[in-house]
Design an enzyme around this catalytic site. Sequence first.
Site, mmCIF file in Angstrom:
data_model
loop_
_atom_site.group_PDB
_atom_site.id
_atom_site.type_symbol
_atom_site.label_atom_id
_atom_site.label_comp_id
_atom_site.label_asym_id
_atom_site.label_seq_id
_atom_site.Cartn_x
_atom_site.Cartn_y
_atom_site.Cartn_z
ATOM 1 N N CYS A 186 42.875 56.435 32.048
ATOM 2 C CA CYS A 186 43.925 55.797 32.845
ATOM 3 C C CYS A 186 44.290 54.410 32.290
ATOM 4 O O CYS A 186 45.355 53.882 32.597
ATOM 5 C CB CYS A 186 43.546 55.731 34.312
ATOM 6 S SG CYS A 186 41.929 55.085 34.590
ATOM 7 N N ASN A 187 43.391 53.824 31.488
ATOM 8 C CA ASN A 187 43.684 52.487 30.969
ATOM 9 C C ASN A 187 44.060 52.458 29.493
ATOM 10 O O ASN A 187 44.386 51.404 28.962
ATOM 11 C CB ASN A 187 42.481 51.564 31.183
ATOM 12 C CG ASN A 187 42.382 51.121 32.616
ATOM 13 O OD1 ASN A 187 43.396 50.851 33.254
ATOM 14 N ND2 ASN A 187 41.178 51.091 33.141
ATOM 15 N N SER A 190 37.475 47.274 27.987
ATOM 16 C CA SER A 190 37.815 47.848 29.288
ATOM 17 C C SER A 190 38.371 46.807 30.252
ATOM 18 O O SER A 190 38.141 45.600 30.076
ATOM 19 C CB SER A 190 36.577 48.480 29.930
ATOM 20 O OG SER A 190 36.149 49.558 29.155
ATOM 21 N N HIS A 204 37.166 48.707 16.450
ATOM 22 C CA HIS A 204 37.854 48.915 17.733
ATOM 23 C C HIS A 204 37.211 50.068 18.513
ATOM 24 O O HIS A 204 36.964 49.950 19.713
ATOM 25 C CB HIS A 204 39.335 49.194 17.489
ATOM 26 C CG HIS A 204 40.092 49.491 18.746
ATOM 27 N ND1 HIS A 204 40.346 48.540 19.702
ATOM 28 C CD2 HIS A 204 40.625 50.652 19.222
ATOM 29 C CE1 HIS A 204 41.008 49.090 20.710
ATOM 30 N NE2 HIS A 204 41.179 50.380 20.443
#
Lengths: 294, 429
Positions: free
Chosen positions: B50-51, B112, B102
């Site tokens: 979702c992020n 996050s 990354h």
Amino acid sequence: MDRLRVLCFAGMYGLALVAELARVVVRAHNRPLATPILTAVGWVVQAAYLARLAWVQQKLPVTTLFESMLVLSWILAGIALYLMLRSPKNAAVGLFALPIALGLLIYAGLDSSTRGSGWSDWRGRVAFWGTVHGVFLLAGAVSTCLAFVAGLMYLAQLNRLKRKQSPARGISLPSLEQSERLNRGAIMFAFPLLTLGLFIGVILALASRGDGGVRLALNDPKVLSGAVMWLVFAALLNARFRPSMRGRRVVVLTMVAFAFLVFAWVGVDLLRLPTGHGGPRVSARGPQDAGRTP
Amino acid sequence: MKLLALGVDHRTAAAPLREALAFEGARLDAGLDALAHTFPGYEFVILSTCNRVEIYAAGDNDGDVDLGSDDLASFLATFHAIPPESLAGRLVGYHDEGAVDHLFSVAASLESLVLGEGQILGQVKQAYEAAQARRTVGPILHAAFQQALRVGKRIREETGMDQGRVSVASVAVDLAREVFDTFDDKTVLVIGAGKMGDLTLQHLKTLNPGRIMVANRGAERAEAAASRWGGTVLPWDRLYQGLIDADLVVSTTASEEPIVTLEQYRRVQRARRNRLALILDIAIPRDFDPRVGELEQVALYNVDDLRAQAESNRARRQKGIDPARAIIERETAACLALLRHRKHAGSVLRQLGDRADAIRVRELDALFATQTELSTEQRQAIEHMSRRLQNQLLHHPRAALRTAAEAAEREHPHTLLNAVRHLFGLAES
């Protein structure tokens, strides 16, 4: 040689304790395993030593204070190991249990007076009931130590919660409920064991009076401390049924009981108090004359 | 060797764009298949949460297409049927060392929204497994993702970044675990059906409490909250009984006055035989007299206490960033070294096989040219024997080269690679 062997597994427990203390400051990859592994190694070595002792003597190694302390520390370390492995939160059980096991070993290893004759010289029924008396008191002592450890963990956790400290900081502790349950269970076990142990001890003392056996006076420090410890346990058992006595008060009483246990086991000898307990001699004056079973 | 990571996250793109770019369910498989079809010879993993939505690509520079960030950006726009302009300035790309760094940072949850959150590691694993299932993972991404999962786990263990929760509502779960051991025999009472109570209950529900009760002055909202969380409604006039039954109380009413005084709760504790109780008073003004917290067997936390704990945990996680970065730096270097060594070893292995094959074929041709009377069966038998001989002779050098490439961190495999090149007269790649 015995001293060296005792200090060998005491060293393992010591290292396990250091590893447990290191958890407060060091976060290593395999950190949670260090304490259980070191404790397990020490425990196995100690088990082998006790097994050899039993094999050589052809009887349970509980006839002298030295042996009883070794067995007590071995059982305590075993229970601590079990709790460490069972704890879902990697709780620092070792931090509370290992110092007691270690203390017992160090005292047993360094103080040669603990190797007194005890009832190892006794024969026949007296020897049998002497062993039963010792085994019950030893099991009672294990439960008392366990109740004490659980009580300490309860107090530490309660203190942290009352001070509103974050659980993520510092060492991981068992939940209040877990410590309370362990404390309560250990008390429930300890009381009947101590009662039976003391009862057999009294009967044994009365029965062996005639043949030059133990002469115990009511004001004998071991008898007195044992009786007071039993009374404290009776109060603890009673507290279990009194809601107002739950929590901190029960823990404080547990600590008092533990203090009397320590006094009865080692305090009397350390302070060189006159006691007629534990040996076949008529009048024991000082550690060299008296057997030192609990 | 080429490594590329391209995508959007919560910092570069708003939720609508992230939703438009998401690869969910069957779209993930379709996306992986489409990537493999469009860019043959490359490896792909799609991480879609979702992020963040990110495509990880890798190749040996010998694919049919020279894959670049623009190609992946065009693919995203085409696949999701969105105008390419909407991605302008939103996509962030990382190349080679940066891509590995990354990926490790994502797995360690340094990227996050909530630093140190534990979900992302599982999501990285799922993305990797989905790509494995579609056969779009090759040796490069396999090594990188395996390493990323190890790094993520290691950073959590060594820096304690996952310790303690960082939201007021979720701290309740940590506290509940400090007081209680089991929850299936516990009763949770929520007083007030506000948003905060709802949020706290959402977290407490993860503990699977035996019973949930909701008490609210307005029965309608209580019923809605109770049905949402599988609880029962406690009539407001039975609140006292509810307090007796409850082990964990969450109070969030908008009452101007405390609804539970010290004396009242003292009676409650007596009635519940002084059992352990945890009270989370997150109402402002407070619902419980603060002195209730001084009672035996009662832990009382108000919203400031919970906030302080959340802040303290957040600060602890922040402290873990530098050690985590140091670990990622080392692990990235090790991962790239491993990939490079594997590539070199692979090249030497290929050359070795080709050279042995060439010699074997040449010698067979010479033999068959002079021995014309040999039958077809005899020729086949000789050829088979020569192949077996070649394989047996090369078995140990091949195994040693593979081992050297895997142990790249400890031993420098170049010594062995050079030795093999020198011994077998292979050219430098």
